[in-house]
Design a protein around this motif. Structure first.
Motif, PDB file in Angstrom:
ATOM      1  N   GLU A   1     -18.352 -34.767 -64.157  1.00  0.00           N
ATOM      2  CA  GLU A   1     -19.536 -35.023 -64.980  1.00  0.00           C
ATOM      3  C   GLU A   1     -20.831 -34.834 -64.203  1.00  0.00           C
ATOM      4  O   GLU A   1     -21.906 -34.790 -64.787  1.00  0.00           O
ATOM      5  N   GLN A   2     -20.745 -34.766 -62.883  1.00  0.00           N
ATOM      6  CA  GLN A   2     -21.962 -34.596 -62.075  1.00  0.00           C
ATOM      7  C   GLN A   2     -22.278 -33.115 -61.843  1.00  0.00           C
ATOM      8  O   GLN A   2     -23.354 -32.797 -61.348  1.00  0.00           O
TER       9      GLN A   2
ATOM     10  N   ASN B   1     -21.536 -33.421 -51.295  1.00  0.00           N
ATOM     11  CA  ASN B   1     -22.518 -33.625 -52.358  1.00  0.00           C
ATOM     12  C   ASN B   1     -21.923 -34.475 -53.475  1.00  0.00           C
ATOM     13  O   ASN B   1     -22.390 -34.426 -54.607  1.00  0.00           O
ATOM     14  N   CYS B   2     -20.864 -35.219 -53.136  1.00  0.00           N
ATOM     15  CA  CYS B   2     -20.196 -36.038 -54.150  1.00  0.00           C
ATOM     16  C   CYS B   2     -20.977 -37.330 -54.361  1.00  0.00           C
ATOM     17  O   CYS B   2     -21.326 -38.009 -53.401  1.00  0.00           O
ATOM     18  N   ARG B   3     -21.233 -37.656 -55.608  1.00  0.00           N
ATOM     19  CA  ARG B   3     -21.965 -38.888 -55.926  1.00  0.00           C
ATOM     20  C   ARG B   3     -21.208 -40.112 -55.408  1.00  0.00           C
ATOM     21  O   ARG B   3     -21.797 -41.122 -55.057  1.00  0.00           O
TER      22      ARG B   3
ATOM     23  N   ASN C   1     -14.577 -35.413 -54.108  1.00  0.00           N
ATOM     24  CA  ASN C   1     -14.134 -34.011 -54.056  1.00  0.00           C
ATOM     25  C   ASN C   1     -13.245 -33.735 -52.843  1.00  0.00           C
ATOM     26  O   ASN C   1     -12.456 -32.789 -52.849  1.00  0.00           O
ATOM     27  N   ILE C   2     -13.359 -34.579 -51.811  1.00  0.00           N
ATOM     28  CA  ILE C   2     -12.475 -34.436 -50.643  1.00  0.00           C
ATOM     29  C   ILE C   2     -11.063 -34.907 -51.023  1.00  0.00           C
ATOM     30  O   ILE C   2     -10.059 -34.283 -50.681  1.00  0.00           O
TER      31      ILE C   2
ATOM     32  N   VAL D   1     -19.354 -26.162 -58.032  1.00  0.00           N
ATOM     33  CA  VAL D   1     -20.533 -25.716 -58.788  1.00  0.00           C
ATOM     34  C   VAL D   1     -21.599 -26.806 -58.731  1.00  0.00           C
ATOM     35  O   VAL D   1     -21.315 -27.974 -58.407  1.00  0.00           O
ATOM     36  N   ALA D   2     -22.825 -26.397 -59.087  1.00  0.00           N
ATOM     37  CA  ALA D   2     -23.933 -27.353 -59.203  1.00  0.00           C
ATOM     38  C   ALA D   2     -24.280 -27.494 -60.687  1.00  0.00           C
ATOM     39  O   ALA D   2     -23.746 -26.771 -61.536  1.00  0.00           O
TER      40      ALA D   2
END
Lengths: 223, 135
Positions: free
Chosen positions: B14-15, B71-73, B78-79, B107-108
């Motif tokens: 969702e981010q 860049n994970c909130r 993501n790791i 992706v961004a």
């Protein structure tokens, strides 16, 4: 806790080959903690087996159930109705759980889905190491809480062998020398003097598995 | 003879993945016909089982749109996903499924164009591989 690893996938496929409907029974205790045979790991294995069998053109129906502790009769017996509907059981509990099912369901083939490996500790997420061999007579009070039976390749009771080098074992260079660990911990506890006491040879034939399968009987608990 | 239209299940963080999908929709970019988007609060929410179940339940390919590493909130989602996808690929190899049927893409939020490009390339790749034989 008991630690286990999933058996090779090909091996499991091979002994399930004759069957079209099975129960995959997990265990909610030890094998859940070591991610070998809990509910999630059982579901993963079941999914993989279903896909592999579809790919082979021989689909298999797999029911899934995970008793809280497969090695306890009252939990194992919860599977009675489900086992009545299948041709065989793939148990991903430890070897104890497999044998509990074999005892309670004599007419059903029970296959092991994991190799029961050792009694150990979680040292990091995803890393487990052997800590106890159930030798039958604990000596941890003499060895600063570090077991030379489980952690020394030679099971030495009174200090390291000549193969201990820079704190590592000659059998496996990545493994800590148990007696180095015992020495270091005894020193940090100010208990080095305890190591001068000779630990007598263990009575393997009396206390351990060497004298055959062991049992514990508590008359006060029997009903 | 009809052209094989591979089913793709796309898990979207969702981010990153979800906003990228929304941008692609806003821009009216071409998307695969047989696509199922599965929004997740973080790619770290995706368990290995979800990936296998998608393949078992009819997907020809599974993609995960996650945030760029570091860049994970939620710091490490993501790791964790990377480890789980790796484990799923090990299981797929045992089954005999091609590794390309499961892939992570970073992706961004503004990667609408990249989002559709990845999916359309995946459609071509899956057409070459053919239907998932294990579904």
């Amino acid at each position: 806790m008991i630690k286990a690893e999933q058996k090779p996938f090909e091996e499991i496929l091979e002994y399930l080959a004759p069957y079209g409907k099975i129960l995959l029974s997990g265990c909610g205790a030890c094998v859940t903690v070591c991610n070998a045979g809990g509910e999630k790991d059982g579901a993963l294995l079941a999914s993989a087996l279903r896909m592999a069998r579809r790919k082979m053109g021989k689909p298999i129906e797999i029911l899934e159930s995970t008793p809280a502790r497969q090695c306890e009769p009252e939990f194992a017996q919860e599977l009675t109705d489900t086992i009545g509907k299948v041709e065989a059981v793939l148990s991903v509990s430890c070897g104890v759980g497999v044998q509990t099912l074999a005892r309670y369901f004599p007419a059903t083939q029970i296959f092991p889905g994991v190799n029961t490996t050792f009694m150990g500790e979680t040292v990091a997420h995803g890393v487990w190491e052997e800590r106890c061999q159930a030798c039958g007579n604990c000596i941890l009070e003499k060895t600063a809480g570090i077991c030379p039976i489980a952690r020394c390749a030679k099971q030495l009771l009174n200090g390291p062998c000549g193969g201990s080098s820079k704190g590592k074992c000659e059998i496996k260079r990545e493994t800590d020398c148990a007696w180095q660990l015992i020495y270091d911990r005894s020193k940090s506890l100010g208990q080095l003097h305890r190591l001068s006491a000779i630990i007598p040879a263990k009575q393997w034939g009396v206390e351990s598995r060497d004298s055959g399968p062991r049992s514990i009987v508590r008359e006060d608990l029997k009903v | 003879m009809s052209i094989f239209d591979p089913k793709i299940v796309a898990f979207c963080c969702e981010q990153s993945g979800v906003p990228a999908a929304e941008m692609a929709k806003t821009l009216k970019l071409k998307m695969p016909d047989n696509l199922e988007l599965v929004p997740v609060p973080c790619s770290g929410r995706i368990e290995t089982l979800y990936l296998l179940k998608a393949l078992e339940s009819g997907a020809d390919g599974v993609v995960v749109f996650a945030c760029y590493e570091e860049n994970c909130r939620y710091l490490q989602g993501n790791i964790r996903l990377k480890g789980r996808v790796g484990y799923a690929k090990q299981i797929m190899a045992k089954i005999g499924l091609e590794s390309e049927r499961l892939e992570i893409f970073h992706v961004a939020t503004n990667s609408g164009v990249k989002f559709t490009e990845i999916l359309m390339q995946k459609v071509d790749q899956l057409r070459q591989l053919g239907p998932n034989p294990a579904k």
